[in-house]
Design a protein around this motif. Structure first.
Motif, PDB file in Angstrom:
ATOM      1  N   ASN A   1       0.791  -1.277  -0.130  1.00 39.13           N
ATOM      2  CA  ASN A   1      -0.036   0.077   0.073  1.00 39.13           C
ATOM      3  C   ASN A   1       0.793   1.242  -0.038  1.00 39.13           C
ATOM      4  O   ASN A   1       1.902   1.271   0.601  1.00 39.13           O
ATOM      5  CB  ASN A   1      -1.064   0.002   1.291  1.00 39.13           C
ATOM      6  CG  ASN A   1      -1.893   1.286   1.231  1.00 39.13           C
ATOM      7  OD1 ASN A   1      -1.374   2.338   2.042  1.00 39.13           O
ATOM      8  ND2 ASN A   1      -2.840   1.570   0.400  1.00 39.13           N
ATOM      9  N   ILE A   2       0.352   2.334  -0.602  1.00 41.27           N
ATOM     10  CA  ILE A   2       1.121   3.586  -0.656  1.00 41.27           C
ATOM     11  C   ILE A   2      -0.010   4.499  -0.315  1.00 41.27           C
ATOM     12  O   ILE A   2      -1.145   4.880  -0.793  1.00 41.27           O
ATOM     13  CB  ILE A   2       1.464   3.906  -2.279  1.00 41.27           C
ATOM     14  CG1 ILE A   2       2.301   2.898  -2.883  1.00 41.27           C
ATOM     15  CG2 ILE A   2       2.164   5.408  -2.244  1.00 41.27           C
ATOM     16  CD1 ILE A   2       2.535   3.005  -4.385  1.00 41.27           C
ATOM     17  N   CYS A   3       0.279   5.220   0.970  1.00 42.39           N
ATOM     18  CA  CYS A   3      -0.548   6.191   1.569  1.00 42.39           C
ATOM     19  C   CYS A   3      -0.190   7.462   1.375  1.00 42.39           C
ATOM     20  O   CYS A   3       1.160   7.980   1.549  1.00 42.39           O
ATOM     21  CB  CYS A   3      -0.607   5.955   3.034  1.00 42.39           C
ATOM     22  SG  CYS A   3      -1.706   6.841   3.916  1.00 42.39           S
ATOM     23  N   ILE A   4      -1.051   8.387   0.490  1.00 44.17           N
ATOM     24  CA  ILE A   4      -0.695   9.901   0.581  1.00 44.17           C
ATOM     25  C   ILE A   4      -1.632  10.645   1.405  1.00 44.17           C
ATOM     26  O   ILE A   4      -2.911  10.459   1.543  1.00 44.17           O
ATOM     27  CB  ILE A   4      -1.224  10.353  -0.790  1.00 44.17           C
ATOM     28  CG1 ILE A   4      -0.399   9.350  -1.952  1.00 44.17           C
ATOM     29  CG2 ILE A   4      -1.134  11.731  -1.302  1.00 44.17           C
ATOM     30  CD1 ILE A   4      -1.237   9.493  -3.397  1.00 44.17           C
ATOM     31  N   ILE A   5      -0.739  11.351   2.318  1.00 52.44           N
ATOM     32  CA  ILE A   5      -1.306  11.999   3.435  1.00 52.44           C
ATOM     33  C   ILE A   5      -1.439  13.530   2.928  1.00 52.44           C
ATOM     34  O   ILE A   5      -0.488  14.325   2.787  1.00 52.44           O
ATOM     35  CB  ILE A   5      -0.503  12.112   4.479  1.00 52.44           C
ATOM     36  CG1 ILE A   5      -0.235  10.730   5.042  1.00 52.44           C
ATOM     37  CG2 ILE A   5      -1.199  13.049   5.808  1.00 52.44           C
ATOM     38  CD1 ILE A   5       0.410  10.496   6.428  1.00 52.44           C
TER      39      ILE A   5
ATOM     40  N   LEU B   1      -0.262  -3.352  -6.053  1.00 47.81           N
ATOM     41  CA  LEU B   1      -0.378  -2.360  -5.362  1.00 47.81           C
ATOM     42  C   LEU B   1      -1.526  -1.738  -5.169  1.00 47.81           C
ATOM     43  O   LEU B   1      -2.387  -1.726  -5.780  1.00 47.81           O
ATOM     44  CB  LEU B   1       0.620  -1.024  -6.057  1.00 47.81           C
ATOM     45  CG  LEU B   1       2.162  -1.360  -6.136  1.00 47.81           C
ATOM     46  CD1 LEU B   1       2.901  -0.437  -7.020  1.00 47.81           C
ATOM     47  CD2 LEU B   1       2.836  -1.378  -4.748  1.00 47.81           C
ATOM     48  N   SER B   2      -1.765  -1.023  -4.001  1.00 46.57           N
ATOM     49  CA  SER B   2      -3.048  -0.370  -3.740  1.00 46.57           C
ATOM     50  C   SER B   2      -2.711   1.185  -3.066  1.00 46.57           C
ATOM     51  O   SER B   2      -1.455   1.629  -2.678  1.00 46.57           O
ATOM     52  CB  SER B   2      -3.894  -1.075  -2.582  1.00 46.57           C
ATOM     53  OG  SER B   2      -3.230  -0.742  -1.193  1.00 46.57           O
TER      54      SER B   2
ATOM     55  N   ASN C   1      -9.311  -1.949 -12.038  1.00 50.61           N
ATOM     56  CA  ASN C   1      -9.342  -2.715 -10.664  1.00 50.61           C
ATOM     57  C   ASN C   1      -8.134  -2.185  -9.819  1.00 50.61           C
ATOM     58  O   ASN C   1      -7.595  -2.964  -9.078  1.00 50.61           O
ATOM     59  CB  ASN C   1      -9.295  -4.000 -11.017  1.00 50.61           C
ATOM     60  CG  ASN C   1     -10.608  -4.622 -11.580  1.00 50.61           C
ATOM     61  OD1 ASN C   1     -11.688  -4.266 -11.285  1.00 50.61           O
ATOM     62  ND2 ASN C   1     -10.324  -5.448 -12.666  1.00 50.61           N
ATOM     63  N   LEU C   2      -7.677  -1.263 -10.163  1.00 52.47           N
ATOM     64  CA  LEU C   2      -6.615  -0.589  -9.124  1.00 52.47           C
ATOM     65  C   LEU C   2      -7.348  -0.179  -7.868  1.00 52.47           C
ATOM     66  O   LEU C   2      -8.300   0.839  -7.670  1.00 52.47           O
ATOM     67  CB  LEU C   2      -5.797   0.637  -9.601  1.00 52.47           C
ATOM     68  CG  LEU C   2      -4.929   1.293  -8.694  1.00 52.47           C
ATOM     69  CD1 LEU C   2      -3.740   0.296  -8.250  1.00 52.47           C
ATOM     70  CD2 LEU C   2      -4.070   2.527  -9.235  1.00 52.47           C
ATOM     71  N   ASN C   3      -6.800  -0.749  -6.525  1.00 51.98           N
ATOM     72  CA  ASN C   3      -7.737  -0.615  -5.338  1.00 51.98           C
ATOM     73  C   ASN C   3      -7.093   0.783  -4.892  1.00 51.98           C
ATOM     74  O   ASN C   3      -6.019   1.040  -4.424  1.00 51.98           O
ATOM     75  CB  ASN C   3      -7.403  -1.595  -4.498  1.00 51.98           C
ATOM     76  CG  ASN C   3      -7.900  -1.360  -3.097  1.00 51.98           C
ATOM     77  OD1 ASN C   3      -8.992  -0.430  -3.084  1.00 51.98           O
ATOM     78  ND2 ASN C   3      -7.679  -2.102  -2.259  1.00 51.98           N
TER      79      ASN C   3
ATOM     80  N   ASP D   1       5.479  -0.193  11.962  1.00 47.89           N
ATOM     81  CA  ASP D   1       4.932  -1.517  12.680  1.00 47.89           C
ATOM     82  C   ASP D   1       5.498  -2.623  11.830  1.00 47.89           C
ATOM     83  O   ASP D   1       5.251  -3.134  10.800  1.00 47.89           O
ATOM     84  CB  ASP D   1       3.343  -1.530  12.370  1.00 47.89           C
ATOM     85  CG  ASP D   1       2.574  -2.768  12.886  1.00 47.89           C
ATOM     86  OD1 ASP D   1       3.102  -3.447  13.716  1.00 47.89           O
ATOM     87  OD2 ASP D   1       1.577  -3.007  12.349  1.00 47.89           O
ATOM     88  N   GLY D   2       6.697  -3.178  12.439  1.00 47.50           N
ATOM     89  CA  GLY D   2       7.679  -4.090  11.605  1.00 47.50           C
ATOM     90  C   GLY D   2       8.220  -3.582  10.378  1.00 47.50           C
ATOM     91  O   GLY D   2       8.915  -2.571  10.616  1.00 47.50           O
ATOM     92  N   GLU D   3       7.835  -4.007   9.200  1.00 48.93           N
ATOM     93  CA  GLU D   3       8.392  -3.524   7.945  1.00 48.93           C
ATOM     94  C   GLU D   3       7.564  -2.669   7.380  1.00 48.93           C
ATOM     95  O   GLU D   3       7.575  -2.220   6.319  1.00 48.93           O
ATOM     96  CB  GLU D   3       9.035  -4.722   7.091  1.00 48.93           C
ATOM     97  CG  GLU D   3       9.953  -5.450   7.840  1.00 48.93           C
ATOM     98  CD  GLU D   3      10.463  -6.476   6.676  1.00 48.93           C
ATOM     99  OE1 GLU D   3       9.715  -6.780   5.471  1.00 48.93           O
ATOM    100  OE2 GLU D   3      11.621  -6.984   6.932  1.00 48.93           O
ATOM    101  N   ARG D   4       6.326  -2.249   7.997  1.00 46.27           N
ATOM    102  CA  ARG D   4       5.349  -1.446   7.466  1.00 46.27           C
ATOM    103  C   ARG D   4       5.188  -0.200   8.549  1.00 46.27           C
ATOM    104  O   ARG D   4       5.807  -0.307   9.491  1.00 46.27           O
ATOM    105  CB  ARG D   4       4.009  -2.281   7.373  1.00 46.27           C
ATOM    106  CG  ARG D   4       3.996  -3.479   6.694  1.00 46.27           C
ATOM    107  CD  ARG D   4       2.783  -4.098   6.273  1.00 46.27           C
ATOM    108  NE  ARG D   4       2.307  -3.358   5.260  1.00 46.27           N
ATOM    109  CZ  ARG D   4       0.734  -3.441   4.785  1.00 46.27           C
ATOM    110  NH1 ARG D   4       0.136  -4.348   5.575  1.00 46.27           N
ATOM    111  NH2 ARG D   4       0.371  -2.799   3.709  1.00 46.27           N
TER     112      ARG D   4
END
Length: 503
Positions: free
Chosen positions: A3-7, A33-34, A127-129, A143-146
């Motif tokens: 997952n890629i998070c854009i803030i 990827l999502s 179907n890109l989430n 959180d670990g590797e995330r």
């Protein structure tokens, strides 16, 4: 699936999403990827800058440079050709030339929102989430590797890469005044400022930059009848952008010549060397000497220069403006070649002069300011001193013995440069955890090629954009520059996602 998070869902957030979509779809990575976008506003693309409903709040860059695609800078002007006269907003143009028009900010916000919505629909078609979360991000935990992105209201979001597209934070330099109802800490959004100010009030504005001009224009558009006084240390208004800059070719301040300084002397270039080369180019364009002392406007009467600047803008600008404009695409690299010490020297010595020449105001706004000055409604004061708050007014000192009492005071000094001074819960928490590291000249420390944050915790996967990079990078408030930088950022994320991490 990673997952890629854009803030942040302003211009930088939209640019990051669209660029990610383009790269993911062309590389056929939609099943790997999502994307999650966190934006506290209900509508993506506007933010404070482009969400203003004031039609006289114009972009300070011509339409031909405002495209949201890294390799299609003219996309916005093409969009304008089809939409300007049926979309809300205002377009200031000369001779019907859309490419060189200055549009209202809300119209550009409409463009950003439309591009976001269009590409969100395209993402779903392959179907890109993509998930849009209406909330505020307050913290990030490893959180670990995330990463675990902590939200103000909702459940945490698990992510592998985080893009900080936080926009411009409010000024924090006059916090003590915020308890006074007649103090307005920002001219954005305009309606909050206008609701507090009586139309006959004498309004003081701290700052003489583009934001302060936006505040003046908004007041006048709403029928303000009282006087307006601008105060700043330098007392310099932005110069006036030409309708169309005269194209020039620099002979002295070139990447080649500056690189020769590096390899011949085994050191970074000095600001004084760059300025000497700038001077030679300007005099070469003018075909004669320039009185450089006369060009120093610090502390001088702004209205003495405005009429001349308007005339110059109507005729393609002068040599100094045109040399500064010609540096648009090289300035960032030249900046990256300076040492931290020289960057700070530039900010203190040449920073104000660069700002007024490189970031000028649209011609239509300049003419409005000139009319107000001629009527005695608008005045500009340099060498701001003490500001003394009273129950229903502020007393502002300036110059040697100058003093004015104003009914309302607006802070238009702009966002703080240092990340420690930014009023943002998220960056405060990231600093405490050492997930981001301050850069001495402003903003945070990043890899200049990829915009990935460098931190003492040696944690990879956090990236920065926009004002958050204001010290390491130059032109971080320019959409075209951010769009281009974001393309490299997205390429780095997808390379890591595809081939593995190697921090």
């Amino acid at each position: 699936m990673k997952n890629i998070c854009i803030i942040g869902g302003g211009a930088c957030g939209v640019a990051a999403f669209i660029e990610l979509f383009v790269q993911i779809s062309t590389q056929k990575l939609e099943d790997q990827l999502s994307i999650t976008i966190i934006e506290k506003s209900k509508k993506v693309g506007y933010g404070l800058a482009f969400g203003t409903t004031e039609k006289s709040h114009l972009l300070n860059t011509q339409a031909e440079l405002m495209g949201i695609f890294a390799d299609e800078v003219e996309h916005f002007s093409e969009w304008l050709h089809d939409n300007a006269y049926r979309a809300r907003g205002r377009v200031e143009e000369e001779n019907g030339d859309i490419d060189h028009a200055y549009t209202s900010r809300i119209l550009y916000g409409d463009y950003l929102h439309e591009q976001f919505a269009s590409h969100l629909k395209k993402a779903k078609s392959i179907n890109l989430n993509v998930e849009l979360v209406c909330d505020r991000a307050d913290d990030i935990e490893v959180d670990g590797e995330r990463f675990k992105v902590i939200l103000e209201k909702g459940n945490p979001i698990q992510s592998d890469y985080v893009i900080l597209a936080l926009g411009n934070p409010e000024a924090t330099n006059f916090k003590d005044f915020q308890r006074y109802p007649h103090f307005i800490n920002s001219p954005w959004p305009a309606h909050k400022m206008l609701e507090k100010i009586d139309k006959k009030a004498h309004v003081g504005i701290l700052g003489t930059s583009l934001s302060s001009i936006d505040a003046v224009v908004a007041l006048m558009d709403h029928g303000h009848e009282g006087k307006i006084s601008l105060f700043s240390p330098e007392g310099m208004l932005p110069r006036v952008q030409p309708i169309e800059n005269n194209e020039i070719v620099r002979s002295y301040l070139t990447l080649k010549n500056v690189h020769m300084i590096k390899r011949k002397h085994f050191r970074a270039p000095k600001v004084k060397e760059l300025f000497r080369l700038f001077m030679r180019d300007a005099e070469n364009v003018k075909k004669g000497p320039i009185d450089w002392k006369e060009q120093d406007r610090l502390g001088k009467k702004a209205d003495d220069y405005l009429a001349k600047d308007i005339e110059l803008a109507e005729n393609g600008g002068d040599a100094i403006l045109n040399v500064a404009y010609s540096l648009r695409y090289d300035a960032a690299k030249l900046w990256s070649w300076l040492s931290e010490e020289e960057k700070n020297r530039f900010k203190k010595w040449l920073g104000p002069h660069w700002a007024v020449n490189r970031h000028g105001m649209p011609l239509s706004n300049a003419k409005r300011l000139k009319a107000l000055m001629d009527k005695g409604v608008l005045t500009v004061h340099a060498e701001i001193g003490d500001i003394n708050p009273h129950e229903n007014s502020f007393e502002v000192e300036f110059g040697e013995k100058g003093k004015k009492t104003v009914d309302n005071l607006i802070n238009a000094t702009g966002s703080p440069s240092q990340v420690e001074d930014m009023d943002c819960t998220l960056t405060e928490n990231l600093l405490k955890k050492q997930l981001i590291h301050p850069y001495p000249s402003g903003g945070i420390l990043v890899n200049e090629l990829t915009l990935e944050a460098i931190n003492k915790s040696k944690v990879c996967g956090i990236y920065g954009t926009g004002h958050l990079l204001n010290g390491m990078m130059l032109d971080v408030n320019a959409v075209w520059y951010n769009v281009r930088s974001i393309a490299a950022l997205c390429q780095d994320i997808l390379f890591k996602a595809r081939y593995g991490e190697n921090c």
